[in-house]
Design a protein around this motif. Sequence first.
Motif, short mmCIF file in Angstrom:
data_model
loop_
_atom_site.label_atom_id
_atom_site.label_comp_id
_atom_site.label_asym_id
_atom_site.label_seq_id
_atom_site.Cartn_x
_atom_site.Cartn_y
_atom_site.Cartn_z
N ARG A 43 0.82 -1.21 0.00
CA ARG A 43 0.00 0.00 0.00
C ARG A 43 0.86 1.27 0.00
O ARG A 43 0.65 2.19 -0.77
N PHE A 104 -7.75 8.46 -9.73
CA PHE A 104 -6.87 9.35 -8.96
C PHE A 104 -7.62 9.99 -7.80
O PHE A 104 -7.13 10.05 -6.68
N GLU A 105 -8.79 10.50 -8.11
CA GLU A 105 -9.56 11.19 -7.08
C GLU A 105 -10.24 10.20 -6.14
O GLU A 105 -10.20 10.34 -4.92
N PHE A 106 -10.88 9.19 -6.74
CA PHE A 106 -11.69 8.28 -5.94
C PHE A 106 -10.84 7.44 -5.00
O PHE A 106 -11.22 7.15 -3.89
N HIS A 107 -9.68 7.04 -5.50
CA HIS A 107 -8.76 6.23 -4.74
C HIS A 107 -8.53 6.76 -3.33
O HIS A 107 -8.53 6.04 -2.36
N TYR A 108 -8.39 8.09 -3.25
CA TYR A 108 -8.07 8.68 -1.95
C TYR A 108 -9.28 8.84 -1.05
O TYR A 108 -9.19 8.88 0.15
N ARG A 109 -10.43 9.00 -1.68
CA ARG A 109 -11.56 9.43 -0.89
C ARG A 109 -12.61 8.35 -0.69
O ARG A 109 -13.53 8.50 0.07
N ASP A 110 -12.44 7.25 -1.42
CA ASP A 110 -13.44 6.20 -1.38
C ASP A 110 -12.84 4.98 -0.67
O ASP A 110 -12.28 4.10 -1.28
N VAL A 111 -12.94 4.98 0.64
CA VAL A 111 -12.22 3.97 1.41
C VAL A 111 -12.72 2.56 1.12
O VAL A 111 -11.94 1.64 0.90
N GLU A 112 -14.05 2.40 1.08
CA GLU A 112 -14.59 1.05 0.92
C GLU A 112 -14.16 0.41 -0.40
O GLU A 112 -13.95 -0.78 -0.49
N HIS A 113 -14.10 1.26 -1.45
CA HIS A 113 -13.84 0.69 -2.77
C HIS A 113 -12.40 0.87 -3.21
O HIS A 113 -12.12 0.93 -4.38
N ARG A 114 -11.51 0.96 -2.26
CA ARG A 114 -10.16 1.27 -2.65
C ARG A 114 -9.61 0.25 -3.66
O ARG A 114 -8.99 0.62 -4.63
N TRP A 117 -10.76 0.83 -7.21
CA TRP A 117 -10.11 1.95 -7.91
C TRP A 117 -8.64 1.65 -8.15
O TRP A 117 -8.06 2.16 -9.09
#
Lengths: 337, 468
Positions: A43, A104-114, A117
């Motif tokens: 990670r 890029f954006e979702f990776h950081y902010r979407d914890v459940e679906h890391r 992404w």
Amino acid sequence: MTVLPFDFVPLWTLILGFGVFYYVLFDGFDLGVGILYGFAPDRAARNLVMNSIAPVWDGNETWLVLGGVGLLAAFPAAFAIILPAVYFPILAMLLALVFRGVAFEFHYRDVEHRTIWDHAFCYGSAVATFAQGVVLGAFIQGFQVDGRQFSGSAFDCFTPFSLFTGLALVCGYGLLGAGWLIMKTEGELQTWARRFGRYCFIGVLVAVAVVSLWTPLIEPYIAHRWFAWPNIGFLSPVPIVTALLALWEWRSLNNRSEAAAFIGAIGLFLMSYIGIAISLWPFIVPYKFTLWQAASAPSTQAFLLVGTLFLLPVILMYTGWSYWVFRGKVRADIGYH
Amino acid sequence: MPTTAAALSPLLLSRLQFAWVIAWHILLPAFTIGTASFIALLEGLHLATGRDVYGRLAAFWTRIFAIAFGMGVVSGIVMPFQFGTNWSRYADATANVLSPLFAYEGIMAFFLESAFLGVLLFGRKLVPRWAHFVAALMVALGTLFSAFWILAANSWMQTPAGYVIIDGRFYPADWLRIIFNPSFPYRFAHTVVGFYVTTGFVVIGVAAYYLRRGRFAEESRTMLSMTLWLLTVLVPLQIVIGDQHGLNTLAYQPAKIAAIEAHWNTESRMPLTLFAIPDEKNATNRAAIDIPDLGSLILTHDLNGVVRGLKEWPRDQWPPVAIPFFAFRIMVGIGLLMLALVATSWWLRARDRLQAVWFLRLCEFASPAGFVAVIAGWTTTEVGRQPWTVYGLLRTADSVSPALTGIDVALSFAGYILVYLAIYPVGLMMMARIVRRGPAEAPTEPIASGRPEGPVRALPAAGAEDSP
């Protein structure tokens, strides 16, 4: 309509040629970084890998728009013929870029679906790269044309050759990405980047060799261009320089140099690019439309040239500034431990 | 009755695909153009007054902007490629005139945006404060340039000027007339102000959301008050511009106006049809609710003004009627409701009751209104342009790529549907999450490179922060 005495085609060829090459290098390395991201050990490494391109990727990607729109502006017949001909690779590239871009954006902010992404970022980068490689292969093979429009099937572009150039470009962008990461990281991660750089390099070497043999076999025009006397004499430096660059690249991937592998990869891309340009000159729609036949109206080229000559240096300057701001090794965790 | 072959027509599917990708795309500039200017304003106020609340708000909206902008970039890259893949005859015919406008958008706007965006998003601690403000200003300017060029191109398709046609292709004759074609100033003003209003309603919705929950009181009061002042100017202004835009359309695209008003027969003292079910087959309205004479008054600013009806044109030049008719009414209806909300805010402000709970509720409820109005307005003007891509000169049917099959476009359309339906809800969720977290203190730690926000939270040690 005013008749302009000046021929703008060579200048636009240079500008577009530069723009496409800039895109290939810059989005090339960040697509390559995206592909390698999928192989990063953990990670923390993945975060560093993604961070290394986070501030620059969208600037790089906008060159794709410039390439597309520049082709439309300077050589509209080429745009109108080539894009429908590579309908599905373009579709795959665009959809993959959408996924990759939002990752890029979702990776950081979407914890459940890391993990989703994470995959979107890696596969999106790989699919976009592969699709660009297919476009390149199809371009070299030429298109079925009726008048100023494509007249074949949207599936014509999928040939063994174009699928192979797709794979080749994945290795190529991977090598660029590894070169970038070697420059931007240190320690274990850098060692890891060197290792994957070597894998990609071997792939590139095989790809360059196979494409160089395969192309003249399927395209007599190119075979004639390469092997007819005196061309073979003039063109011989291309393979020789490429071989020397390959040697330098292999050494750079194995020694302790920081930037040499990236520079070597750029050199290899430049040689391949020059090779393709030499092979296909003066065609912009291979074997059908020359640059002059496909060109837009002189007043169109002139109007756009005014702004381009003024703005392009400015753009390059502040793009350079933007890279300068984020220079040095990438670190994610400063001040948080 | 449409047969299966017609349902799989590459023309119809290409139109639906274009409508699909542009409708989703336009939602993002509708928000980012306003947000970029708002952030620049906040950064400027922060620099000028030194009040921290502006800095916190700028940082907060920048976080939301980053997501919307990223989505805007990737959904925007799709657009120019549509011209090539699906509309290659249009591309070839219009390239000499329109391509420099698209290219100038690329060179001037995108680059300004993306080159300074990195600094705006990640450079808060890396560059001096004034340079950060300049970056915000450049990003905002970039979004406006983008709107300028793309709307110039769109307007030229609506009201072409400054061209000559040779062998079925357009050639430039006068660049100034091409760019500043008759509908461009109106469309540009109407669109940009519409985007600002759209953003304004999002901002007051967010402020109301916090105020009702007693969170971030200082930030929310600042946002609510300043944005309602902005809307006080912008909403009435937008209605005036819209009226002027309508007059311009009547002058240059009278058939579009006839479709918008479901107006079939040429007449003076035309009524204003508030509601009807337009029957295109019989060229008449059913269940119509009319106000006498008002149509002529609004469209010509004269009770006796003559307005041409659709029957003046041959059938094969009619745009669809029902779609622009209803879309226009949705847009205008929302505009009037917005005006009512803003007028209410004046009344409340005079009594110092701007934070009345019912009003805050109303603001929250109204926050997506601008997006609906933008889509409705865009639908009105684009469907009303049919059956032409270049008005009166190049038919949509003659614009589509000739080699495409229905299967090709069905496959690509399915791809765009799936991907957009996967991306947009997640994007909305991300932005909603940032809103829920709120404008916390700006990070004070020095950041060497990379993202100050994301990676930190992505690290396992700090990851807990993400799940409040």
